[in-house]
Every structure is written in structure tokens, then in C-alpha cells.
Design a protein around this motif. Structure first.
Motif, mmCIF file in Angstrom:
data_model
loop_
_atom_site.group_PDB
_atom_site.id
_atom_site.type_symbol
_atom_site.label_atom_id
_atom_site.label_comp_id
_atom_site.label_asym_id
_atom_site.label_seq_id
_atom_site.Cartn_x
_atom_site.Cartn_y
_atom_site.Cartn_z
ATOM 1 N N PRO A 105 0.813 -1.223 0.000
ATOM 2 C CA PRO A 105 0.000 0.000 0.000
ATOM 3 C C PRO A 105 0.845 1.271 0.000
ATOM 4 N N ALA A 106 1.967 1.239 0.689
ATOM 5 C CA ALA A 106 2.828 2.420 0.726
ATOM 6 C C ALA A 106 3.370 2.724 -0.663
ATOM 7 N N ARG A 107 3.797 1.699 -1.371
ATOM 8 C CA ARG A 107 4.307 1.913 -2.731
ATOM 9 C C ARG A 107 3.214 2.392 -3.666
ATOM 10 N N ALA A 108 1.978 2.027 -3.365
ATOM 11 C CA ALA A 108 0.853 2.467 -4.197
ATOM 12 C C ALA A 108 0.323 3.824 -3.742
ATOM 13 N N GLY A 109 0.975 4.404 -2.715
ATOM 14 C CA GLY A 109 0.569 5.723 -2.259
ATOM 15 C C GLY A 109 -0.550 5.684 -1.244
ATOM 16 N N ARG A 110 -0.764 4.555 -0.607
ATOM 17 C CA ARG A 110 -1.831 4.419 0.381
ATOM 18 C C ARG A 110 -1.216 4.273 1.767
ATOM 19 N N CYS A 111 -1.984 4.569 2.777
ATOM 20 C CA CYS A 111 -1.557 4.421 4.167
ATOM 21 C C CYS A 111 -2.761 3.957 4.971
ATOM 22 N N CYS A 112 -2.521 3.138 5.980
ATOM 23 C CA CYS A 112 -3.658 2.701 6.785
ATOM 24 C C CYS A 112 -4.297 3.925 7.424
ATOM 25 N N GLY A 113 -5.559 3.822 7.749
ATOM 26 C CA GLY A 113 -6.281 4.957 8.281
ATOM 27 C C GLY A 113 -6.989 5.729 7.185
ATOM 28 N N ARG A 114 -6.613 5.491 5.954
ATOM 29 C CA ARG A 114 -7.278 6.088 4.792
ATOM 30 C C ARG A 114 -7.896 4.960 3.993
ATOM 31 N N SER A 115 -8.680 5.316 3.019
ATOM 32 C CA SER A 115 -9.270 4.297 2.162
ATOM 33 C C SER A 115 -8.172 3.619 1.350
ATOM 34 N N TRP A 116 -8.100 2.310 1.433
ATOM 35 C CA TRP A 116 -7.116 1.567 0.639
ATOM 36 C C TRP A 116 -7.899 0.719 -0.338
ATOM 37 N N SER A 117 -7.921 1.153 -1.565
ATOM 38 C CA SER A 117 -8.641 0.394 -2.573
ATOM 39 C C SER A 117 -7.915 0.521 -3.906
ATOM 40 N N ILE A 118 -8.233 -0.381 -4.780
ATOM 41 C CA ILE A 118 -7.710 -0.364 -6.136
ATOM 42 C C ILE A 118 -8.802 0.236 -7.009
ATOM 43 N N GLU A 119 -8.504 1.352 -7.620
ATOM 44 C CA GLU A 119 -9.489 2.020 -8.473
ATOM 45 C C GLU A 119 -9.470 1.475 -9.892
ATOM 46 N N GLY A 120 -8.421 0.742 -10.232
ATOM 47 C CA GLY A 120 -8.333 0.191 -11.572
ATOM 48 C C GLY A 120 -6.943 -0.338 -11.843
ATOM 49 N N PRO A 121 -6.719 -0.865 -13.037
ATOM 50 C CA PRO A 121 -5.426 -1.447 -13.387
ATOM 51 C C PRO A 121 -4.259 -0.476 -13.263
ATOM 52 N N ALA A 122 -4.486 0.813 -13.455
ATOM 53 C CA ALA A 122 -3.398 1.789 -13.345
ATOM 54 C C ALA A 122 -2.846 1.837 -11.922
ATOM 55 N N ASP A 123 -3.702 1.679 -10.909
ATOM 56 C CA ASP A 123 -3.238 1.635 -9.521
ATOM 57 C C ASP A 123 -2.329 0.436 -9.292
ATOM 58 N N LEU A 124 -2.657 -0.687 -9.896
ATOM 59 C CA LEU A 124 -1.826 -1.875 -9.751
ATOM 60 C C LEU A 124 -0.491 -1.693 -10.463
ATOM 61 N N ALA A 125 -0.522 -1.106 -11.628
ATOM 62 C CA ALA A 125 0.712 -0.886 -12.388
ATOM 63 C C ALA A 125 1.645 0.075 -11.654
ATOM 64 N N ALA A 126 1.089 0.964 -10.851
ATOM 65 C CA ALA A 126 1.907 1.927 -10.104
ATOM 66 C C ALA A 126 2.702 1.264 -8.986
ATOM 67 N N ILE A 127 2.315 0.061 -8.576
ATOM 68 C CA ILE A 127 3.003 -0.633 -7.490
ATOM 69 C C ILE A 127 4.395 -1.072 -7.929
ATOM 70 N N HIS A 128 4.495 -1.569 -9.159
ATOM 71 C CA HIS A 128 5.786 -2.073 -9.653
ATOM 72 C C HIS A 128 5.844 -1.822 -11.157
ATOM 73 N N PRO A 129 6.960 -1.340 -11.667
ATOM 74 C CA PRO A 129 7.026 -0.999 -13.093
ATOM 75 C C PRO A 129 6.833 -2.183 -14.046
ATOM 76 N N LYS A 130 7.126 -3.406 -13.594
ATOM 77 C CA LYS A 130 6.969 -4.564 -14.475
ATOM 78 C C LYS A 130 5.613 -5.247 -14.327
ATOM 79 N N LEU A 131 4.797 -4.792 -13.402
ATOM 80 C CA LEU A 131 3.492 -5.394 -13.179
ATOM 81 C C LEU A 131 2.525 -4.924 -14.261
ATOM 82 N N ARG A 132 1.843 -5.881 -14.865
ATOM 83 C CA ARG A 132 0.933 -5.567 -15.965
ATOM 84 C C ARG A 132 -0.373 -6.314 -15.771
ATOM 85 N N CYS A 133 -1.472 -5.626 -16.006
ATOM 86 C CA CYS A 133 -2.793 -6.239 -15.885
ATOM 87 C C CYS A 133 -3.174 -6.885 -17.214
ATOM 88 N N LEU A 134 -3.434 -8.191 -17.173
ATOM 89 C CA LEU A 134 -3.826 -8.908 -18.386
ATOM 90 C C LEU A 134 -5.331 -8.910 -18.573
#
Length: 80
Positions: free
Chosen positions: A9-38
Motif C-alpha cells: 500500500p505504501a508503494r501504491a501511495g496508500r496508508c492505513c487509516g485512509r481508504s485503501w482500494s484499487i481504483e483500476g489497473p493503473a493503480d496496480l501498475a503503479a506498485i511495480h514498473p513490471k506489473l501488468r494487468c492482463l
């Protein structure tokens, strides 16, 4: 109590105490540069929906009418 961060969550720009959710594939891709949504599939669209009980189907259809609710249960297929 201090807010501690969790690595992903920290790498995705999230912190506990706030809403931690995935809004879409772009949020997942932001976690790691090689991560890709198929593929991204809503739980409401998977096979077997017709086998749910009538009350569950009714509630699910009502939930789908609320803006943004359909995205609350999405299965993402990812690759590195």
C-alpha cells in the motif's frame, strides 16, 4: 496510535487509516514498473451467476445499479 504503512500500500501511495482500494489497473501498475494487468473481470460477470439463489441475484443486480459498486469486486489477472 501512529499510522504504520504496509509495503505494497505504501508503494501504491496508500496508508492505513485512509481508504485503501484499487481504483483500476493503473493503480496496480503503479506498485511495480513490471506489473501488468492482463485481464479484469467483475465478480458480477463470472460464470455461475445464474446458479445463485434468487435473493442473491436480486441484491447483486441492485448493487450493480449504484455507481461505482460494480468495481468493488473485481478479479485482476496480473503478470510480471
Amino acid at each position: 496510535m501512529a499510522c504504520s504503512t504496509i509495503s505494497i500500500p505504501a508503494r501504491a501511495g496508500r496508508c492505513c487509516g485512509r481508504s485503501w482500494s484499487i481504483e483500476g489497473p493503473a493503480d496496480l501498475a503503479a506498485i511495480h514498473p513490471k506489473l501488468r494487468c492482463l485481464d479484469a473481470t467483475s465478480a458480477f460477470d463470472i460464470d455461475g451467476f445464474d446458479r445463485l439463489s434468487t435473493p442473491h441475484r436480486i441484491v447483486t443486480r441492485i448493487v450493480e445499479l449504484v455507481p461505482g459498486m460494480k468495481r468493488t469486486a473485481v478479479f485482476y489477472r496480473l503478470e510480471f
